[in-house]
Write a protein that holds these residues in place. Structure first.
Motif, mmCIF file in Angstrom:
data_model
loop_
_atom_site.group_PDB
_atom_site.id
_atom_site.type_symbol
_atom_site.label_atom_id
_atom_site.label_comp_id
_atom_site.label_asym_id
_atom_site.label_seq_id
_atom_site.Cartn_x
_atom_site.Cartn_y
_atom_site.Cartn_z
ATOM 1 N N TRP A 72 18.210 -26.921 30.172
ATOM 2 C CA TRP A 72 18.329 -25.851 31.170
ATOM 3 C C TRP A 72 19.157 -24.683 30.652
ATOM 4 N N GLU A 73 20.219 -24.979 29.955
ATOM 5 C CA GLU A 73 21.051 -23.901 29.399
ATOM 6 C C GLU A 73 20.241 -23.069 28.412
ATOM 7 N N GLY A 74 19.499 -23.721 27.568
ATOM 8 C CA GLY A 74 18.658 -23.011 26.613
ATOM 9 C C GLY A 74 17.597 -22.178 27.295
ATOM 10 N N SER A 75 17.027 -22.717 28.363
ATOM 11 C CA SER A 75 15.968 -22.004 29.084
ATOM 12 C C SER A 75 16.484 -20.722 29.728
ATOM 13 N N TYR A 76 17.594 -20.829 30.468
ATOM 14 C CA TYR A 76 18.031 -19.619 31.164
ATOM 15 C C TYR A 76 18.662 -18.604 30.223
ATOM 16 N N GLU A 77 19.336 -19.053 29.168
ATOM 17 C CA GLU A 77 19.899 -18.083 28.216
ATOM 18 C C GLU A 77 18.793 -17.362 27.455
ATOM 19 N N THR A 78 17.785 -18.106 27.022
ATOM 20 C CA THR A 78 16.675 -17.500 26.290
ATOM 21 C C THR A 78 15.904 -16.540 27.179
ATOM 22 N N THR A 79 15.639 -16.949 28.417
ATOM 23 C CA THR A 79 14.912 -16.089 29.349
ATOM 24 C C THR A 79 15.691 -14.814 29.646
ATOM 25 N N ALA A 80 16.989 -14.935 29.877
ATOM 26 C CA ALA A 80 17.805 -13.750 30.169
ATOM 27 C C ALA A 80 17.815 -12.781 28.989
ATOM 28 N N LEU A 81 17.968 -13.302 27.782
ATOM 29 C CA LEU A 81 17.975 -12.425 26.607
ATOM 30 C C LEU A 81 16.619 -11.749 26.403
ATOM 31 N N LEU A 82 15.543 -12.482 26.609
ATOM 32 C CA LEU A 82 14.205 -11.889 26.442
ATOM 33 C C LEU A 82 13.924 -10.821 27.492
ATOM 34 N N ILE A 83 14.304 -11.072 28.738
ATOM 35 C CA ILE A 83 14.085 -10.076 29.793
ATOM 36 C C ILE A 83 14.905 -8.819 29.516
ATOM 37 N N TYR A 84 16.165 -8.993 29.158
ATOM 38 C CA TYR A 84 17.015 -7.841 28.889
ATOM 39 C C TYR A 84 16.516 -7.048 27.679
ATOM 40 N N THR A 85 16.084 -7.740 26.643
ATOM 41 C CA THR A 85 15.565 -7.059 25.453
ATOM 42 C C THR A 85 14.272 -6.316 25.769
ATOM 43 N N ALA A 86 13.380 -6.942 26.538
ATOM 44 C CA ALA A 86 12.127 -6.280 26.918
ATOM 45 C C ALA A 86 12.402 -5.038 27.762
ATOM 46 N N ALA A 87 13.350 -5.130 28.689
ATOM 47 C CA ALA A 87 13.699 -3.967 29.508
ATOM 48 C C ALA A 87 14.288 -2.849 28.656
ATOM 49 N N ALA A 88 15.121 -3.205 27.694
ATOM 50 C CA ALA A 88 15.709 -2.190 26.814
ATOM 51 C C ALA A 88 14.638 -1.511 25.959
ATOM 52 N N LEU A 89 13.692 -2.287 25.462
ATOM 53 C CA LEU A 89 12.612 -1.708 24.657
ATOM 54 C C LEU A 89 11.722 -0.798 25.491
ATOM 55 N N ARG A 90 11.437 -1.192 26.736
ATOM 56 C CA ARG A 90 10.642 -0.324 27.622
ATOM 57 C C ARG A 90 11.378 0.980 27.896
ATOM 58 N N PHE A 91 12.681 0.887 28.135
ATOM 59 C CA PHE A 91 13.483 2.085 28.371
ATOM 60 C C PHE A 91 13.459 2.997 27.153
ATOM 61 N N MET A 92 13.654 2.419 25.973
ATOM 62 C CA MET A 92 13.642 3.204 24.734
ATOM 63 C C MET A 92 12.291 3.862 24.517
ATOM 64 N N ALA A 93 11.217 3.138 24.772
ATOM 65 C CA ALA A 93 9.878 3.687 24.557
ATOM 66 C C ALA A 93 9.603 4.850 25.503
ATOM 67 N N ARG A 94 10.059 4.725 26.734
ATOM 68 C CA ARG A 94 9.820 5.798 27.699
ATOM 69 C C ARG A 94 10.685 7.021 27.441
ATOM 70 N N ARG A 95 11.932 6.800 27.032
ATOM 71 C CA ARG A 95 12.860 7.908 26.892
ATOM 72 C C ARG A 95 12.775 8.631 25.554
ATOM 73 N N PHE A 96 12.555 7.880 24.480
ATOM 74 C CA PHE A 96 12.727 8.475 23.154
ATOM 75 C C PHE A 96 11.456 8.586 22.332
ATOM 76 N N ILE A 97 10.441 7.835 22.657
ATOM 77 C CA ILE A 97 9.200 7.891 21.888
ATOM 78 C C ILE A 97 8.158 8.614 22.726
ATOM 79 N N LYS A 98 7.693 9.709 22.185
ATOM 80 C CA LYS A 98 6.712 10.509 22.936
ATOM 81 C C LYS A 98 5.468 10.677 22.140
#
Length: 68
Positions: A42-68
């Motif tokens: 369970w610890e591995g599941s929620y830590e991995t999921t949280a890191l993947l969600i946060y990384t995906a959100a950061a990449l989406r933000f970067m793509a929208r803001r800085f890559i045109k």
């Protein structure tokens, strides 16, 4: 003066958030290599999921803001 203080506060908060994010990745790699996730699924599941969600959100933000 107020804008300068707000900018410094924003930069400090951003650096603190990035430090926590880097620490989370370091902790994840150490736990993975140490075998913590084999005993506690369970610890591995929620830590991995949280890191993947946060990384995906950061990449989406970067793509929208800085890559045109």
């Amino acid at each position: 003066m107020k804008q300068q203080a707000l900018l410094i506060l924003l930069i400090a908060i951003s650096l603190a958030g990035f430090s926590v994010y880097c620490y989370a990745w370091i902790d994840w790699v150490q736990d993975l290599s140490g075998g913590v996730y084999t005993t506690n699924i369970w610890e591995g599941s929620y830590e991995t999921t949280a890191l993947l969600i946060y990384t995906a959100a950061a990449l989406r933000f970067m793509a929208r803001r800085f890559i045109k």
